[in-house]
Structures are given as structure tokens and as C-alpha cells.
Design a protein around this motif. Sequence first.
Motif, PDB file in Angstrom:
ATOM      1  N   GLY A   1     -27.286 -27.968 -20.392  1.00  0.00           N
ATOM      2  CA  GLY A   1     -25.940 -28.442 -20.715  1.00  0.00           C
ATOM      3  C   GLY A   1     -25.893 -29.545 -21.754  1.00  0.00           C
ATOM      4  O   GLY A   1     -26.820 -29.719 -22.557  1.00  0.00           O
ATOM      5  N   VAL A   2     -24.801 -30.323 -21.703  1.00  0.00           N
ATOM      6  CA  VAL A   2     -24.504 -31.313 -22.742  1.00  0.00           C
ATOM      7  C   VAL A   2     -25.506 -32.467 -22.805  1.00  0.00           C
ATOM      8  O   VAL A   2     -25.663 -33.103 -23.840  1.00  0.00           O
ATOM      9  CB  VAL A   2     -23.066 -31.889 -22.573  1.00  0.00           C
ATOM     10  CG1 VAL A   2     -22.031 -30.807 -22.811  1.00  0.00           C
ATOM     11  CG2 VAL A   2     -22.870 -32.537 -21.209  1.00  0.00           C
ATOM     12  N   GLY A   3     -26.179 -32.739 -21.696  1.00  0.00           N
ATOM     13  CA  GLY A   3     -27.136 -33.847 -21.676  1.00  0.00           C
ATOM     14  C   GLY A   3     -26.437 -35.192 -21.681  1.00  0.00           C
ATOM     15  O   GLY A   3     -25.209 -35.276 -21.698  1.00  0.00           O
ATOM     16  N   MET A   4     -27.243 -36.260 -21.632  1.00  0.00           N
ATOM     17  CA  MET A   4     -26.696 -37.612 -21.539  1.00  0.00           C
ATOM     18  C   MET A   4     -27.515 -38.577 -22.379  1.00  0.00           C
ATOM     19  O   MET A   4     -28.714 -38.398 -22.551  1.00  0.00           O
ATOM     20  CB  MET A   4     -26.742 -38.095 -20.081  1.00  0.00           C
ATOM     21  CG  MET A   4     -25.777 -37.395 -19.163  1.00  0.00           C
ATOM     22  SD  MET A   4     -26.050 -37.884 -17.439  1.00  0.00           S
ATOM     23  CE  MET A   4     -27.525 -36.956 -17.037  1.00  0.00           C
ATOM     24  N   SER A   5     -26.832 -39.637 -22.832  1.00  0.00           N
ATOM     25  CA  SER A   5     -27.498 -40.717 -23.568  1.00  0.00           C
ATOM     26  C   SER A   5     -28.116 -41.690 -22.559  1.00  0.00           C
ATOM     27  O   SER A   5     -27.713 -41.697 -21.397  1.00  0.00           O
ATOM     28  CB  SER A   5     -26.476 -41.451 -24.425  1.00  0.00           C
ATOM     29  OG  SER A   5     -25.578 -42.152 -23.582  1.00  0.00           O
ATOM     30  N   PRO A   6     -29.062 -42.534 -23.021  1.00  0.00           N
ATOM     31  CA  PRO A   6     -29.632 -43.548 -22.118  1.00  0.00           C
ATOM     32  C   PRO A   6     -28.549 -44.423 -21.472  1.00  0.00           C
ATOM     33  O   PRO A   6     -28.653 -44.796 -20.311  1.00  0.00           O
ATOM     34  CB  PRO A   6     -30.526 -44.377 -23.038  1.00  0.00           C
ATOM     35  CG  PRO A   6     -30.922 -43.432 -24.126  1.00  0.00           C
ATOM     36  CD  PRO A   6     -29.730 -42.518 -24.327  1.00  0.00           C
ATOM     37  N   ASP A   7     -27.500 -44.743 -22.233  1.00  0.00           N
ATOM     38  CA  ASP A   7     -26.402 -45.566 -21.723  1.00  0.00           C
ATOM     39  C   ASP A   7     -25.660 -44.851 -20.589  1.00  0.00           C
ATOM     40  O   ASP A   7     -25.313 -45.456 -19.573  1.00  0.00           O
ATOM     41  CB  ASP A   7     -25.438 -45.877 -22.878  1.00  0.00           C
ATOM     42  CG  ASP A   7     -24.343 -46.836 -22.455  1.00  0.00           C
ATOM     43  OD1 ASP A   7     -24.694 -47.848 -21.806  1.00  0.00           O
ATOM     44  OD2 ASP A   7     -23.165 -46.563 -22.737  1.00  0.00           O
ATOM     45  N   GLU A   8     -25.420 -43.562 -20.758  1.00  0.00           N
ATOM     46  CA  GLU A   8     -24.755 -42.781 -19.712  1.00  0.00           C
ATOM     47  C   GLU A   8     -25.642 -42.676 -18.478  1.00  0.00           C
ATOM     48  O   GLU A   8     -25.166 -42.795 -17.348  1.00  0.00           O
ATOM     49  CB  GLU A   8     -24.404 -41.387 -20.242  1.00  0.00           C
ATOM     50  CG  GLU A   8     -23.289 -41.402 -21.268  1.00  0.00           C
ATOM     51  CD  GLU A   8     -23.142 -40.106 -22.048  1.00  0.00           C
ATOM     52  OE1 GLU A   8     -22.081 -39.920 -22.661  1.00  0.00           O
ATOM     53  OE2 GLU A   8     -24.080 -39.275 -22.044  1.00  0.00           O
ATOM     54  N   ILE A   9     -26.949 -42.481 -18.695  1.00  0.00           N
ATOM     55  CA  ILE A   9     -27.899 -42.383 -17.579  1.00  0.00           C
ATOM     56  C   ILE A   9     -27.904 -43.684 -16.770  1.00  0.00           C
ATOM     57  O   ILE A   9     -27.948 -43.658 -15.539  1.00  0.00           O
ATOM     58  CB  ILE A   9     -29.321 -42.046 -18.090  1.00  0.00           C
ATOM     59  CG1 ILE A   9     -29.351 -40.595 -18.585  1.00  0.00           C
ATOM     60  CG2 ILE A   9     -30.362 -42.261 -16.999  1.00  0.00           C
ATOM     61  CD1 ILE A   9     -30.624 -40.223 -19.320  1.00  0.00           C
ATOM     62  N   ALA A  10     -27.816 -44.817 -17.454  1.00  0.00           N
ATOM     63  CA  ALA A  10     -27.851 -46.129 -16.781  1.00  0.00           C
ATOM     64  C   ALA A  10     -26.697 -46.288 -15.791  1.00  0.00           C
ATOM     65  O   ALA A  10     -26.837 -46.981 -14.790  1.00  0.00           O
ATOM     66  CB  ALA A  10     -27.827 -47.249 -17.813  1.00  0.00           C
ATOM     67  N   ARG A  11     -25.555 -45.648 -16.073  1.00  0.00           N
ATOM     68  CA  ARG A  11     -24.384 -45.784 -15.201  1.00  0.00           C
ATOM     69  C   ARG A  11     -24.225 -44.619 -14.236  1.00  0.00           C
ATOM     70  O   ARG A  11     -23.286 -44.599 -13.434  1.00  0.00           O
ATOM     71  CB  ARG A  11     -23.117 -45.869 -16.059  1.00  0.00           C
ATOM     72  CG  ARG A  11     -23.071 -47.076 -16.982  1.00  0.00           C
ATOM     73  CD  ARG A  11     -21.659 -47.325 -17.498  1.00  0.00           C
ATOM     74  NE  ARG A  11     -21.021 -46.122 -18.027  1.00  0.00           N
ATOM     75  CZ  ARG A  11     -21.084 -45.718 -19.296  1.00  0.00           C
ATOM     76  NH1 ARG A  11     -21.757 -46.415 -20.172  1.00  0.00           N
ATOM     77  NH2 ARG A  11     -20.459 -44.614 -19.676  1.00  0.00           N
ATOM     78  N   LEU A  12     -25.137 -43.681 -14.289  1.00  0.00           N
ATOM     79  CA  LEU A  12     -24.952 -42.397 -13.610  1.00  0.00           C
ATOM     80  C   LEU A  12     -24.733 -42.506 -12.105  1.00  0.00           C
ATOM     81  O   LEU A  12     -23.903 -41.804 -11.547  1.00  0.00           O
ATOM     82  CB  LEU A  12     -26.165 -41.498 -13.898  1.00  0.00           C
ATOM     83  CG  LEU A  12     -26.009 -40.025 -13.561  1.00  0.00           C
ATOM     84  CD1 LEU A  12     -24.892 -39.402 -14.388  1.00  0.00           C
ATOM     85  CD2 LEU A  12     -27.317 -39.299 -13.823  1.00  0.00           C
TER      86      LEU A  12
END
Length: 182
Positions: free
Chosen positions: A124-135
Motif C-alpha cells: 500500500g501507500v506506506g508511511m514516512s518516519p514521522d507518520e510511523i512515530a505517531r502510529l
Amino acid sequence: GRQAEQQFIRIVESGQHLLGIVNDVLDSAKIEAGKLSVEQIAIAPGQVIDSAITLSAERAFARGLDFRVRESGLPARCQGDPLRLSQVLVNLLGNAIKFTNHGDVTLEAGVDGDMLHLRVSDTGVGMSPDEIARLFLPFEQADSSTTRRFGGTGLGLSISAHLVHSMGGTIDVSSQPGEGSR
């Protein structure tokens, strides 16, 4: 006739969606109050996984995705909470399906040492490190347009993380934008 049937299906789906949101909010409130407990009983992991697949497969196929399952060396029995384990799997699979427009969603199940090892991966779309940090934070989604486009409460992963930790496990993610997630 056909129109009434379609309306009925939509009503049922809306009810299920609402129930999902209510349950997320209740679980989140229980976590806040320190009252969300998990059982440690003998479970059949294969059965728990199968029920999660049954709940998720239809949505994957409806989106035209390949839904793959790989099980290797699963024990007949292990300790855990069958309902909560299924809840976590359905959440992870649901997210993978929701954020994958084409390609596949894969569930791998096996054993790593004395722990059950479950991996959900997608294209799928995947995530940035910043998005992963808040996941895994409550009410957080990758961005506000995510909520508008995909719905949901932003509670699923924080609840899943809490449940996994309560069962003595760990949960982690690896992803890059455009590369899918696991």
C-alpha cells in the motif's frame, strides 16, 4: 426488491461501522482507566487466525487485492486471549486492506522462539518516519485527510499495541512511503 436489499445492506454496514467506533472508544476509555484486561488461556492459534481471515478476506477481494496467508509451524495450542488476538489481527489486516489500492496483503504466522510471530504486510501507500512515530498514539492518523478519506477513529493501533503488550508481546512497524508497510 433489489433497491430495498441494497438499502438494507447499507444499513447493516453502517451499524457495524458505528459499533466498531463505539467499541474502539470504549476500549480506549478502559485502557485510560487501567481496566482493559486480557485473558491468559489455552488457545488454538490456527483457529483464531482463521476467524480473523474470514472477517477480513471479503474486503480484500472486494478491492481486487491478492490476500495471501502463510502459516508455518504453528503450535496446536498456546497461551493468550483469543478474542483480543483476533481483534488485533482484524485491525492490522483492516488497515493493510484500507491503505492498499492494488497488489497484495499478506499474513504470515509462525513461531519465533517461544512467541507466536504474526506479520501483516501490504503493498500500500506506506508511511514516512514521522507518520510511523505517531502510529501507536491514540486518536492519531497519518494526517487529517486520512480520517476524511478512510474513516475510523485513529484508535485501532493504539488499542492493538496495548493489547499486544498486555499479552506479553511486542508490536513494531517498518515502512517507507510508496513501499507498503509491515
